[in-house]
Design a protein around this motif. Structure first.
Motif, mmCIF file in Angstrom:
data_model
loop_
_atom_site.group_PDB
_atom_site.id
_atom_site.type_symbol
_atom_site.label_atom_id
_atom_site.label_comp_id
_atom_site.label_asym_id
_atom_site.label_seq_id
_atom_site.Cartn_x
_atom_site.Cartn_y
_atom_site.Cartn_z
ATOM 1 N N PRO A 141 0.659 -1.380 0.180
ATOM 2 C CA PRO A 141 0.131 0.398 -0.271
ATOM 3 C C PRO A 141 0.665 0.989 -0.081
ATOM 4 C CG PRO A 141 0.027 -1.333 1.697
ATOM 5 C CD PRO A 141 0.497 -1.686 0.987
ATOM 6 N N ASP A 142 1.658 1.358 0.407
ATOM 7 C CA ASP A 142 2.749 2.301 0.295
ATOM 8 C C ASP A 142 3.173 2.740 -1.023
ATOM 9 O OD1 ASP A 142 2.542 2.972 2.853
ATOM 10 O OD2 ASP A 142 4.222 1.334 3.850
ATOM 11 N N LEU A 143 3.699 2.068 -2.213
ATOM 12 C CA LEU A 143 4.386 2.125 -3.316
ATOM 13 C C LEU A 143 3.264 2.541 -4.072
ATOM 14 C CD1 LEU A 143 6.720 -1.004 -3.422
ATOM 15 C CD2 LEU A 143 7.599 1.294 -2.717
ATOM 16 N N THR A 144 3.432 3.236 -5.063
ATOM 17 C CA THR A 144 2.560 3.604 -6.341
ATOM 18 C C THR A 144 2.715 1.960 -7.599
ATOM 19 O OG1 THR A 144 2.448 5.049 -6.168
ATOM 20 C CG2 THR A 144 1.867 4.841 -8.647
ATOM 21 N N TYR A 145 1.533 1.718 -8.399
ATOM 22 C CA TYR A 145 1.954 0.275 -8.908
ATOM 23 C C TYR A 145 0.822 1.030 -10.576
ATOM 24 C CZ TYR A 145 3.065 -2.358 -5.407
ATOM 25 O OH TYR A 145 4.340 -3.622 -4.528
ATOM 26 N N PRO A 146 1.886 0.591 -11.873
ATOM 27 C CA PRO A 146 2.948 -0.428 -11.689
ATOM 28 C C PRO A 146 4.333 0.996 -11.380
ATOM 29 C CG PRO A 146 1.641 0.286 -13.654
ATOM 30 C CD PRO A 146 1.259 0.935 -12.904
ATOM 31 N N ASN A 147 5.261 0.102 -11.288
ATOM 32 C CA ASN A 147 6.327 0.598 -10.886
ATOM 33 C C ASN A 147 7.791 0.180 -11.720
ATOM 34 O OD1 ASN A 147 8.114 -0.802 -9.051
ATOM 35 N ND2 ASN A 147 6.542 -0.631 -7.784
ATOM 36 N N THR A 148 8.927 1.296 -11.352
ATOM 37 C CA THR A 148 9.952 0.197 -12.620
ATOM 38 C C THR A 148 10.489 -0.945 -11.992
ATOM 39 O OG1 THR A 148 11.392 1.937 -11.515
ATOM 40 C CG2 THR A 148 10.182 2.373 -13.414
ATOM 41 N N GLN A 149 10.308 -1.082 -10.569
ATOM 42 C CA GLN A 149 10.504 -3.138 -10.277
ATOM 43 C C GLN A 149 9.777 -3.227 -10.206
ATOM 44 O OE1 GLN A 149 13.745 -1.828 -6.511
ATOM 45 N NE2 GLN A 149 13.520 0.236 -6.930
ATOM 46 N N TRP A 150 8.934 -3.350 -9.408
ATOM 47 C CA TRP A 150 8.037 -4.409 -9.081
ATOM 48 C C TRP A 150 7.053 -5.173 -10.533
ATOM 49 C CZ3 TRP A 150 9.136 -7.229 -4.829
ATOM 50 C CH2 TRP A 150 9.923 -7.284 -3.920
ATOM 51 N N GLY A 151 7.047 -3.451 -11.325
ATOM 52 C CA GLY A 151 5.582 -3.997 -12.207
ATOM 53 C C GLY A 151 4.338 -3.919 -11.963
ATOM 54 N N TYR A 152 3.214 -5.207 -11.586
ATOM 55 C CA TYR A 152 2.265 -5.052 -10.930
ATOM 56 C C TYR A 152 2.117 -5.084 -9.594
ATOM 57 C CZ TYR A 152 0.355 -3.730 -15.359
ATOM 58 O OH TYR A 152 -0.235 -2.485 -16.839
ATOM 59 N N GLY A 153 3.267 -5.768 -9.315
ATOM 60 C CA GLY A 153 3.737 -6.442 -7.625
ATOM 61 C C GLY A 153 4.138 -7.631 -7.626
ATOM 62 N N ILE A 154 3.788 -8.739 -6.463
ATOM 63 C CA ILE A 154 4.052 -9.710 -6.020
ATOM 64 C C ILE A 154 3.409 -11.587 -7.069
ATOM 65 C CG2 ILE A 154 4.585 -11.449 -4.585
ATOM 66 C CD1 ILE A 154 6.008 -9.148 -2.753
ATOM 67 N N LEU A 155 3.637 -11.999 -7.549
ATOM 68 C CA LEU A 155 2.796 -12.937 -7.690
ATOM 69 C C LEU A 155 2.200 -14.114 -6.381
ATOM 70 C CD1 LEU A 155 2.149 -14.773 -10.212
ATOM 71 C CD2 LEU A 155 3.544 -15.951 -9.571
ATOM 72 N N ASP A 156 0.670 -13.711 -6.482
ATOM 73 C CA ASP A 156 -0.332 -14.302 -5.432
ATOM 74 C C ASP A 156 -0.964 -15.777 -6.395
ATOM 75 O OD1 ASP A 156 -1.630 -14.971 -3.395
ATOM 76 O OD2 ASP A 156 -1.846 -13.128 -2.809
ATOM 77 N N VAL A 157 -0.474 -16.887 -5.608
ATOM 78 C CA VAL A 157 -1.092 -17.772 -7.178
ATOM 79 C C VAL A 157 -2.562 -17.954 -5.872
ATOM 80 C CG1 VAL A 157 0.137 -19.717 -5.103
ATOM 81 C CG2 VAL A 157 -1.273 -20.266 -7.492
ATOM 82 N N PHE A 158 -2.386 -17.880 -5.125
ATOM 83 C CA PHE A 158 -4.018 -17.667 -4.314
ATOM 84 C C PHE A 158 -4.912 -17.314 -4.895
ATOM 85 C CE2 PHE A 158 -0.580 -19.876 -1.499
ATOM 86 C CZ PHE A 158 -1.216 -21.360 -1.341
ATOM 87 N N ASN A 159 -4.359 -16.134 -4.730
ATOM 88 C CA ASN A 159 -5.278 -14.540 -5.175
ATOM 89 C C ASN A 159 -5.429 -15.222 -6.574
ATOM 90 O OD1 ASN A 159 -7.543 -12.834 -4.353
ATOM 91 N ND2 ASN A 159 -5.437 -11.590 -4.827
#
Length: 246
Positions: free
Chosen positions: A221-239
């Motif tokens: 929640p403290d980051l803006t997405y998409p960004n240059t390091q994480w893209g759209y975020g961390i892969l979450d298979v369960f979600n």
């Protein structure tokens, strides 16, 4: 030797000159269609093949390719000229790690816009790596966005000290974006198996898998997405499976 590529954004037209570590100077090489030159020097054993491609398909942008043979050690200086003001911008890349000696690098480099092919091809899922132990990004991973300002990488997956089987039927730790890509490929296979093989979502394809991975990614929640390091975020298979079944 090694190669170096300059990509110039249209409609700008770029040219360059060269100053060797020993002080020898190659004046500005004019930008002309299919301009090819071999630069040699009096005191340097280096040979540089310079290839101007004014329109590089399919992007339509200009590309200047420099191939170095027997490069002399020291600082090489390149001055880039643009006939258009203001400039549309350009990028210069050296080969990736393991394809160039560790002592060859840009003095004033930028860690962003370092995602290259094939990771930035459409419609692939470009994957960066992070450390699951502390949720930190893998420091040697390439960063986005790509030179056309498209979002790369798309997603982050585990890729630091991952225990995996080896060719000698043992297990060992692996680190890198290739490890993260393998992790992501396994999850993609699970999603396609659930959707297509088991018949829960027969129309699911690789583009859909990519989009579900993006929508279901875990985000800080403290980051803006998409960004240059994480893209759209961390892969979450369960979600991802929760969204698929909803």
């Amino acid at each position: 030797g090694f190669s170096m590529m300059l990509w110039g954004n249209r409609p700008s037209i770029y040219s360059l000159d060269i100053l060797t570590p020993g002080g020898e100077y190659i004046p500005r090489i004019p930008a002309r269609m299919n301009e090819n030159q071999d630069a040699t020097f009096i005191f340097e054993k280096t040979r540089i093949s310079i290839d101007y491609q004014m329109i590089q398909t399919p992007a339509g942008d200009q590309m200047i390719l420099l191939r170095f043979t027997n490069p002399s050690p020291g600082i090489w200086r390149f001055r880039v000229y643009d006939v258009m003001k203001p400039s549309a911008g350009f990028h210069i890349w050296l080969p990736m790690e393991h394809f160039i000696s560790p002592g060859t690098f840009f003095i004033r480099s930028n860690p962003d816009t370092t995602v290259l092919g094939p990771a930035n091809a459409y419609p692939l899922v470009s994957v960066t790596a992070y450390n699951v132990a502390d949720d930190s990004i893998y420091i040697n991973a390439s960063r986005g966005f790509n030179r056309l300002n498209q979002v790369e990488p798309k997603i982050a997956a585990p890729g630091v000290n991952i225990i995996a089987p080896t060719l000698t039927q043992e297990f060992a730790p692996f680190t890198g974006t290739g490890t993260a890509a393998a992790h992501t490929s396994g999850i993609a296979a699970m999603m396609l198996q659930w959707g297509v093989v088991y018949g829960h979502y027969p129309d699911l394809d690789t583009t859909g898998v990519r989009d579900y991975m993006i929508r279901s990614a875990r985000r800080d929640p403290d980051l803006t997405y998409p960004n240059t390091q994480w893209g759209y975020g961390i892969l979450d298979v369960f979600n991802a499976f929760d969204i698929l079944q909803s």
